[in-house]
Scaffold this motif. Structure first.
Motif, PDB file in Angstrom:
ATOM      1  N   ARG A 208       0.838  -1.208   0.000  1.00  0.00           N
ATOM      2  CA  ARG A 208       0.000   0.000   0.000  1.00  0.00           C
ATOM      3  C   ARG A 208       0.867   1.249   0.000  1.00  0.00           C
ATOM      4  O   ARG A 208       0.560   2.229  -0.682  1.00  0.00           O
ATOM      5  N   LEU A 209       1.952   1.220   0.747  1.00  0.00           N
ATOM      6  CA  LEU A 209       2.866   2.359   0.771  1.00  0.00           C
ATOM      7  C   LEU A 209       3.492   2.567  -0.605  1.00  0.00           C
ATOM      8  O   LEU A 209       3.605   3.699  -1.082  1.00  0.00           O
ATOM      9  N   ARG A 210       3.880   1.481  -1.276  1.00  0.00           N
ATOM     10  CA  ARG A 210       4.446   1.588  -2.624  1.00  0.00           C
ATOM     11  C   ARG A 210       3.414   2.183  -3.589  1.00  0.00           C
ATOM     12  O   ARG A 210       3.742   3.024  -4.429  1.00  0.00           O
ATOM     13  N   THR A 211       2.162   1.779  -3.449  1.00  0.00           N
ATOM     14  CA  THR A 211       1.098   2.343  -4.291  1.00  0.00           C
ATOM     15  C   THR A 211       0.962   3.839  -4.048  1.00  0.00           C
ATOM     16  O   THR A 211       0.834   4.621  -5.001  1.00  0.00           O
ATOM     17  N   LEU A 212       1.011   4.260  -2.801  1.00  0.00           N
ATOM     18  CA  LEU A 212       0.940   5.696  -2.500  1.00  0.00           C
ATOM     19  C   LEU A 212       2.117   6.444  -3.108  1.00  0.00           C
ATOM     20  O   LEU A 212       1.946   7.560  -3.621  1.00  0.00           O
ATOM     21  N   MET A 213       3.292   5.848  -3.077  1.00  0.00           N
ATOM     22  CA  MET A 213       4.467   6.504  -3.671  1.00  0.00           C
ATOM     23  C   MET A 213       4.284   6.649  -5.187  1.00  0.00           C
ATOM     24  O   MET A 213       4.659   7.671  -5.759  1.00  0.00           O
ATOM     25  N   ARG A 214       3.697   5.650  -5.835  1.00  0.00           N
ATOM     26  CA  ARG A 214       3.404   5.762  -7.278  1.00  0.00           C
ATOM     27  C   ARG A 214       2.415   6.885  -7.538  1.00  0.00           C
ATOM     28  O   ARG A 214       2.564   7.663  -8.475  1.00  0.00           O
ATOM     29  N   LEU A 215       1.375   6.954  -6.701  1.00  0.00           N
ATOM     30  CA  LEU A 215       0.357   7.989  -6.889  1.00  0.00           C
ATOM     31  C   LEU A 215       0.892   9.376  -6.556  1.00  0.00           C
ATOM     32  O   LEU A 215       0.353  10.374  -7.033  1.00  0.00           O
ATOM     33  N   ALA A 216       1.942   9.452  -5.767  1.00  0.00           N
ATOM     34  CA  ALA A 216       2.573  10.745  -5.492  1.00  0.00           C
ATOM     35  C   ALA A 216       3.242  11.292  -6.750  1.00  0.00           C
ATOM     36  O   ALA A 216       3.362  12.500  -6.916  1.00  0.00           O
ATOM     37  N   GLU A 217       3.649  10.378  -7.631  1.00  0.00           N
ATOM     38  CA  GLU A 217       4.291  10.788  -8.881  1.00  0.00           C
ATOM     39  C   GLU A 217       3.269  11.243  -9.914  1.00  0.00           C
ATOM     40  O   GLU A 217       3.490  12.228 -10.612  1.00  0.00           O
ATOM     41  N   LYS A 218       2.163  10.494 -10.038  1.00  0.00           N
ATOM     42  CA  LYS A 218       1.101  10.895 -10.969  1.00  0.00           C
ATOM     43  C   LYS A 218      -0.159  10.094 -10.691  1.00  0.00           C
ATOM     44  O   LYS A 218      -0.113   9.020 -10.094  1.00  0.00           O
ATOM     45  N   ASP A 219      -1.284  10.627 -11.112  1.00  0.00           N
ATOM     46  CA  ASP A 219      -2.567   9.958 -10.966  1.00  0.00           C
ATOM     47  C   ASP A 219      -2.609   8.761 -11.913  1.00  0.00           C
ATOM     48  O   ASP A 219      -2.136   8.852 -13.053  1.00  0.00           O
ATOM     49  N   LEU A 220      -3.174   7.647 -11.439  1.00  0.00           N
ATOM     50  CA  LEU A 220      -3.191   6.414 -12.214  1.00  0.00           C
ATOM     51  C   LEU A 220      -4.510   5.681 -12.076  1.00  0.00           C
ATOM     52  O   LEU A 220      -5.200   5.805 -11.066  1.00  0.00           O
ATOM     53  N   SER A 221      -4.821   4.860 -13.077  1.00  0.00           N
ATOM     54  CA  SER A 221      -5.976   3.961 -13.000  1.00  0.00           C
ATOM     55  C   SER A 221      -5.534   2.663 -12.346  1.00  0.00           C
ATOM     56  O   SER A 221      -4.340   2.371 -12.228  1.00  0.00           O
ATOM     57  N   VAL A 222      -6.501   1.855 -11.953  1.00  0.00           N
ATOM     58  CA  VAL A 222      -6.188   0.575 -11.333  1.00  0.00           C
ATOM     59  C   VAL A 222      -5.406  -0.313 -12.291  1.00  0.00           C
ATOM     60  O   VAL A 222      -4.464  -1.006 -11.890  1.00  0.00           O
ATOM     61  N   SER A 223      -5.736  -0.283 -13.569  1.00  0.00           N
ATOM     62  CA  SER A 223      -5.018  -1.122 -14.537  1.00  0.00           C
ATOM     63  C   SER A 223      -3.577  -0.637 -14.720  1.00  0.00           C
ATOM     64  O   SER A 223      -2.664  -1.451 -14.878  1.00  0.00           O
ATOM     65  N   GLU A 224      -3.349   0.669 -14.652  1.00  0.00           N
ATOM     66  CA  GLU A 224      -1.983   1.190 -14.751  1.00  0.00           C
ATOM     67  C   GLU A 224      -1.150   0.787 -13.536  1.00  0.00           C
ATOM     68  O   GLU A 224       0.027   0.428 -13.665  1.00  0.00           O
ATOM     69  N   ILE A 225      -1.758   0.842 -12.364  1.00  0.00           N
ATOM     70  CA  ILE A 225      -1.048   0.437 -11.143  1.00  0.00           C
ATOM     71  C   ILE A 225      -0.746  -1.061 -11.197  1.00  0.00           C
ATOM     72  O   ILE A 225       0.370  -1.484 -10.891  1.00  0.00           O
ATOM     73  N   ALA A 226      -1.741  -1.856 -11.600  1.00  0.00           N
ATOM     74  CA  ALA A 226      -1.549  -3.306 -11.685  1.00  0.00           C
ATOM     75  C   ALA A 226      -0.427  -3.657 -12.657  1.00  0.00           C
ATOM     76  O   ALA A 226       0.416  -4.516 -12.361  1.00  0.00           O
ATOM     77  N   ALA A 227      -0.382  -2.990 -13.797  1.00  0.00           N
ATOM     78  CA  ALA A 227       0.671  -3.241 -14.782  1.00  0.00           C
ATOM     79  C   ALA A 227       2.041  -2.856 -14.221  1.00  0.00           C
ATOM     80  O   ALA A 227       3.019  -3.595 -14.379  1.00  0.00           O
ATOM     81  N   ALA A 228       2.118  -1.724 -13.555  1.00  0.00           N
ATOM     82  CA  ALA A 228       3.390  -1.260 -12.994  1.00  0.00           C
ATOM     83  C   ALA A 228       3.889  -2.191 -11.889  1.00  0.00           C
ATOM     84  O   ALA A 228       5.094  -2.399 -11.744  1.00  0.00           O
ATOM     85  N   GLU A 229       2.961  -2.762 -11.127  1.00  0.00           N
ATOM     86  CA  GLU A 229       3.325  -3.637 -10.016  1.00  0.00           C
ATOM     87  C   GLU A 229       3.425  -5.100 -10.432  1.00  0.00           C
ATOM     88  O   GLU A 229       3.906  -5.930  -9.661  1.00  0.00           O
ATOM     89  N   GLY A 230       2.917  -5.431 -11.631  1.00  0.00           N
ATOM     90  CA  GLY A 230       2.893  -6.816 -12.066  1.00  0.00           C
ATOM     91  C   GLY A 230       1.947  -7.661 -11.240  1.00  0.00           C
ATOM     92  O   GLY A 230       2.226  -8.817 -10.925  1.00  0.00           O
TER      93      GLY A 230
END
Length: 99
Positions: free
Chosen positions: A25-47
């Motif tokens: 969850r913390l890693r997800t927040l760090m990604r969202l701190a960089e830019k707004d993302l959709s769930v599919s974009e987050i899932a792809a980035a995290e694998g």
């Protein structure tokens, strides 16, 4: 400071810290701190699977750490506000300090 906080505020703060206590969850927040993302974009980035990321986002949203908005058929997630951004950045910076 503690004298000015009521019990409800303390419980909400504890829920936020509970949501922040998971590395994913913390890693997800760090990604969202960089830019707004959709769930599919987050899932792809995290694998990861969409369902895994969706569950994580639900927890973060319930703790009021992220906001969401609809963009066509997609839901876009972002950091809720500057307080959250500051909290996360300070926690990560503090964890990186040598003692």
């Amino acid at each position: 400071m503690a004298g000015r906080s009521d019990e409800r505020q303390l419980e909400a703060a504890a829920a936020m810290f509970d949501a922040l206590s998971d590395t994913s969850r913390l890693r997800t927040l760090m990604r969202l701190a960089e830019k707004d993302l959709s769930v599919s974009e987050i899932a792809a980035a995290e694998g990861e699977k969409l369902t895994t990321v969706s569950a994580r986002l639900q927890i973060l949203h319930a703790a009021r750490l992220i906001a969401r908005r609809r963009n066509g058929k997609s839901v876009i997630y972002s950091i809720a506000d500057e307080h959250v951004l500051t909290l996360v950045e300070n926690a990560v910076a503090h964890a990186g300090e040598s003692h």
